[in-house]
Design a protein around this motif. Structure first.
Motif, mmCIF file in Angstrom:
data_model
loop_
_atom_site.group_PDB
_atom_site.id
_atom_site.type_symbol
_atom_site.label_atom_id
_atom_site.label_comp_id
_atom_site.label_asym_id
_atom_site.label_seq_id
_atom_site.Cartn_x
_atom_site.Cartn_y
_atom_site.Cartn_z
ATOM 1 N N MET A 100 0.837 -1.213 0.000
ATOM 2 C CA MET A 100 0.000 0.000 0.000
ATOM 3 C C MET A 100 0.874 1.266 0.000
ATOM 4 O O MET A 100 0.420 2.337 -0.387
ATOM 5 N N GLN A 158 -9.990 1.924 7.644
ATOM 6 C CA GLN A 158 -11.359 2.421 7.449
ATOM 7 C C GLN A 158 -12.103 1.519 6.464
ATOM 8 O O GLN A 158 -13.281 1.192 6.658
ATOM 9 N N TYR A 180 3.939 3.324 -1.252
ATOM 10 C CA TYR A 180 5.007 3.565 -2.231
ATOM 11 C C TYR A 180 6.326 3.841 -1.498
ATOM 12 O O TYR A 180 7.389 3.346 -1.881
ATOM 13 N N HIS A 181 6.261 4.612 -0.424
ATOM 14 C CA HIS A 181 7.482 4.954 0.315
ATOM 15 C C HIS A 181 8.202 3.700 0.790
ATOM 16 O O HIS A 181 9.423 3.584 0.653
ATOM 17 N N HIS A 201 -1.644 8.331 6.461
ATOM 18 C CA HIS A 201 -2.938 8.554 5.822
ATOM 19 C C HIS A 201 -3.389 7.284 5.080
ATOM 20 O O HIS A 201 -4.569 6.910 5.112
ATOM 21 N N GLU A 202 -2.436 6.623 4.439
ATOM 22 C CA GLU A 202 -2.790 5.391 3.717
ATOM 23 C C GLU A 202 -3.206 4.294 4.696
ATOM 24 O O GLU A 202 -4.150 3.536 4.434
ATOM 25 N N LYS A 216 -8.455 10.544 8.246
ATOM 26 C CA LYS A 216 -7.929 10.329 6.891
ATOM 27 C C LYS A 216 -8.387 11.478 5.971
ATOM 28 O O LYS A 216 -9.344 12.176 6.272
ATOM 29 N N GLY A 217 -7.652 11.616 4.849
ATOM 30 C CA GLY A 217 -8.093 12.615 3.881
ATOM 31 C C GLY A 217 -7.201 13.835 3.822
ATOM 32 O O GLY A 217 -7.671 14.925 3.564
ATOM 33 N N SER A 218 -5.917 13.645 4.070
ATOM 34 C CA SER A 218 -5.090 14.842 4.193
ATOM 35 C C SER A 218 -3.728 14.684 3.528
ATOM 36 O O SER A 218 -2.732 15.124 4.055
ATOM 37 N N HIS A 219 -3.674 14.054 2.366
ATOM 38 C CA HIS A 219 -2.411 13.926 1.645
ATOM 39 C C HIS A 219 -2.051 15.172 0.870
ATOM 40 O O HIS A 219 -0.929 15.314 0.417
ATOM 41 N N LYS A 245 1.510 8.541 -6.974
ATOM 42 C CA LYS A 245 2.018 7.225 -6.580
ATOM 43 C C LYS A 245 1.475 6.785 -5.219
ATOM 44 O O LYS A 245 1.753 5.678 -4.761
ATOM 45 N N HIS A 246 0.770 7.671 -4.568
ATOM 46 C CA HIS A 246 0.253 7.349 -3.239
ATOM 47 C C HIS A 246 -1.251 7.139 -3.280
ATOM 48 O O HIS A 246 -1.960 7.805 -4.042
ATOM 49 N N ASN A 247 -1.714 6.226 -2.431
ATOM 50 C CA ASN A 247 -3.153 6.067 -2.249
ATOM 51 C C ASN A 247 -3.660 7.247 -1.435
ATOM 52 O O ASN A 247 -3.002 7.693 -0.500
ATOM 53 N N THR A 248 -4.817 7.730 -1.800
ATOM 54 C CA THR A 248 -5.351 8.856 -1.032
ATOM 55 C C THR A 248 -6.871 8.826 -1.050
ATOM 56 O O THR A 248 -7.485 8.116 -1.851
ATOM 57 N N LEU A 302 -4.650 4.739 7.533
ATOM 58 C CA LEU A 302 -5.994 5.061 8.027
ATOM 59 C C LEU A 302 -7.055 4.691 6.994
ATOM 60 O O LEU A 302 -8.129 4.190 7.351
ATOM 61 N N ILE A 303 -6.755 4.942 5.725
ATOM 62 C CA ILE A 303 -7.708 4.547 4.679
ATOM 63 C C ILE A 303 -7.884 3.031 4.688
ATOM 64 O O ILE A 303 -8.998 2.511 4.546
ATOM 65 N N ARG A 354 3.442 10.649 4.216
ATOM 66 C CA ARG A 354 3.179 9.749 3.086
ATOM 67 C C ARG A 354 2.453 8.461 3.490
ATOM 68 O O ARG A 354 1.727 7.886 2.702
ATOM 69 N N ASN A 355 2.710 7.940 4.692
ATOM 70 C CA ASN A 355 2.207 6.598 5.026
ATOM 71 C C ASN A 355 0.972 6.565 5.919
ATOM 72 O O ASN A 355 0.081 5.748 5.720
#
Lengths: 416, 160
Positions: free
Chosen positions: A222, A353, A224-225, A346-347, B154-157, B68-71, A349-350, A343-344
């Protein structure tokens, strides 16, 4: 196999016992209540860090399993914890998240914890020192000695965290968590630490799903970093080591932070005794995580709010002796992946969720797989298996079939 | 146009570009020395926290790597009100303080079937900007978003 019909979907997976669990452990209201009673009211929880109450008379308020708690530093510099409940009529004594009792409050005197309702006052040891119109109302039937606060087990340990246990008879903190902390004890206790970061998230998911995510690294896919800074032979050889009481430790390796565009090596600011760019993680039962990535320490603490609602508190720490420049560098390193805009995090938490959406009270029970076996290395799911084995013992429920007792299943296994 | 009006216009234009996720257009309004930060005072730990600190180059890295990141895909909508603009004595720079409310218009939501289309208050705070004003054009030298929130789900990238 193509997409499955309902019978196939519900069939027992072709895995060994313990390699899957039933999603009811995440969705059942009765299980949630039992977890509060049997686990959280008996486990050590790091409710704050000593740097959050650095001066005598400073306090922090918190809660465990719905019980309100106040932690304060006395004039003797000792940190103590009490139920934040007035023994008179059950009013919460202090409502702010933090502050100092050094100054007086509208209902009370300086250097006292005062219940604003009827003005009862307590010192920093929890002794009642003033009852308004005591003699007039209670004569000789009840006195201040009868109405002290409820003191709680409290230890400052493992890098200055303030640990509280609601159970007076719980084992001491060293026996509870000393062994998993061995890998970082020298680094965390070489000199005082200081918290520089705090935020919280409230997520519609079960607390164990957050802890699971901290216990398994297969979700690197999940991030990228993690893929660009981590994936190499040394990374995949990292060990997930199980300890008594449901704890695990994820062993270290050298992270290539500069492989992520714009990020830098953390080698120059490693924690004491820690080789450059190392990354250790300690996951403590039932939902506490310590994560040291070279220059910055992170600590997560979960507070279950319901079977499908969890508060996670995030702290970041550096060395108290940091120069202003070093502190800012540590903060930037911390924030780059773990901050609320990093970078991480937030992912993650998604991710939890999304699990919370599919596993909420009333949804169909289904299997959740914990069956990856890779010689207890980083993408093995042994951390979660170890956790749920412990969870089963505490609740006497079988994680793969939570309406069955854990003890009976163990007896059958032993007989086999 | 006065310095104050030029600064106000720049802040509102930046708001519109951020709402439209035109990150590079927003960054083109910033000087090469631009410094961006998101901060918050925490009474919990008694500390003036920095949640993000970045140069213009850092912000370019951040927005370039976003794909490149999930958001969370829910767009953010900023309501900015410029409270004060204070030009420097020489008139070459100005400091501005604006209130900002950031709403999240749910797309993913918790469960998009239920939440999509709903708007929720996401964050509140103030923009504290320093701008350079030259030839009737304002350029951002720094922006601090001082948040009141310490609860950040969540929701803050994305840049705020």
């Amino acid at each position: 196999m193509a997409a499955r019909n309902h019978d196939q979907w519900m069939a027992t997976p072709p895995l060994q016992k313990g390699e899957w669990i039933d999603s009811r452990v995440y969705t059942d209201y009765q299980i949630f209540e039992e977890e509060n009673e049997k686990i959280f009211k008996n486990a050590w929880v790091p409710v704050c860090h000593e740097s959050e109450l650095s001066k005598p008379y400073d306090f922090r308020t918190t809660s465990i399993a719905r019980e309100p708690i106040i932690v304060c530093r006395g004039p003797d510099n000792q940190v103590r914890a009490f139920l934040n409940v007035c023994p008179h009529r059950g009013m919460m004594i202090e409502r702010r998240p933090s502050g100092s009792f050094f100054e007086g409050q509208p209902s009370g005197n300086p250097k006292r914890m005062t219940c604003m309702f009827h003005g009862w006052q307590f010192d920093m040891k929890g002794s009642c020192v003033y009852v308004s119109r005591e003699k007039e109302g209670y004569q000789d039937r009840l006195c201040k000695d009868d109405v002290g606060l409820r003191r709680l087990r409290c230890e400052v340990k493992f890098g200055g965290f303030v640990w509280v246990n609601l159970n007076d008879k719980a084992p001491d903190l060293e026996s509870w968590a000393g062994k998993p902390f061995e890998c970082l004890r020298k680094s965390l206790e070489a000199e005082p630490l200081e918290v520089f970061h705090y935020h919280k998230a409230i997520v519609d998911t079960n607390y164990k799903l957050w802890h699971d995510t901290n216990c398994e690294f297969y979700h690197d896919f999940m991030h990228y970093h993690n893929r660009v800074t981590g994936f190499n032979d040394a990374y995949f050889a990292r060990k997930n080591e199980a300890f008594d009481n449901g704890h695990i430790v994820v062993g270290t390796f050298e992270v290539n932070y500069d492989k992520y565009e714009g990020f830098e090596s953390r080698a120059s600011l490693s924690f004491p005794h820690l080789p450059p760019n190392q990354w250790y993680m300690i996951d403590l039962f039932p939902g506490i995580n310590f994560n040291l990535r070279g220059s910055a320490l992170r600590c997560d603490v979960v507070t279950p709010l319901g079977p499908n609602k969890t508060m996670i508190e995030f702290r970041g720490l550096g060395l108290k002796s940091d120069s202003k420049e070093d502190r800012m560098t540590r903060i930037n390193h911390h924030n780059s992946i773990w901050g609320p805009f990093g970078r991480n995090l937030h992912e993650d938490l998604i991710g939890v969720q999304g699990q919370g959406n599919t596993m909420m009270p009333g949804t169909e029970p289904r299997r959740v797989l914990h069956g990856r076996q890779e010689n207890q290395t980083i993408h093995d799911e042994n951390g979660m298996r170890h956790y749920y084995d412990e969870w089963g013992k505490w609740l006497n429920r079988l994680p793969s079939s939570p309406d069955k007792p854990y003890a009976a299943a163990s007896a059958v296994t032993a007989a086999e | 146009m006065s310095t104050c009006e030029t600064v106000r216009d720049a802040i509102y234009q930046a708001t519109a570009l951020l709402d439209d996720q035109k990150w590079n257009d927003w960054l083109s309004m910033c000087d090469e020395s631009f410094q961006y930060s998101i901060t918050s005072w925490s009474p919990e730990i008694n500390y003036n926290m920095t949640y993000l600190a970045a140069s213009k180059k850092d912000m370019h890295h951040l927005v370039d790597l976003l794909p490149k990141h999930n958001t969370d895909h829910s767009p953010l909508h900023r309501h900015t009100s410029v409270y004060s603009v204070t030009p420097s004595d020489d008139g070459k720079t100005a400091k501005a303080v604006s209130s900002v409310l950031i709403f999240q218009n749910m797309l993913d939501g918790t469960n998009s079937h239920i939440d999509a289309g709903e708007s929720r208050l996401f964050l509140i705070g103030r923009y504290i900007d320093t701008l350079q004003v030259e030839d009737g054009k304002a350029t951002f030298l720094s922006r601090e978003l001082k948040l009141d929130n310490r609860r950040l789900d969540k929701g803050s990238h994305w840049p705020l």
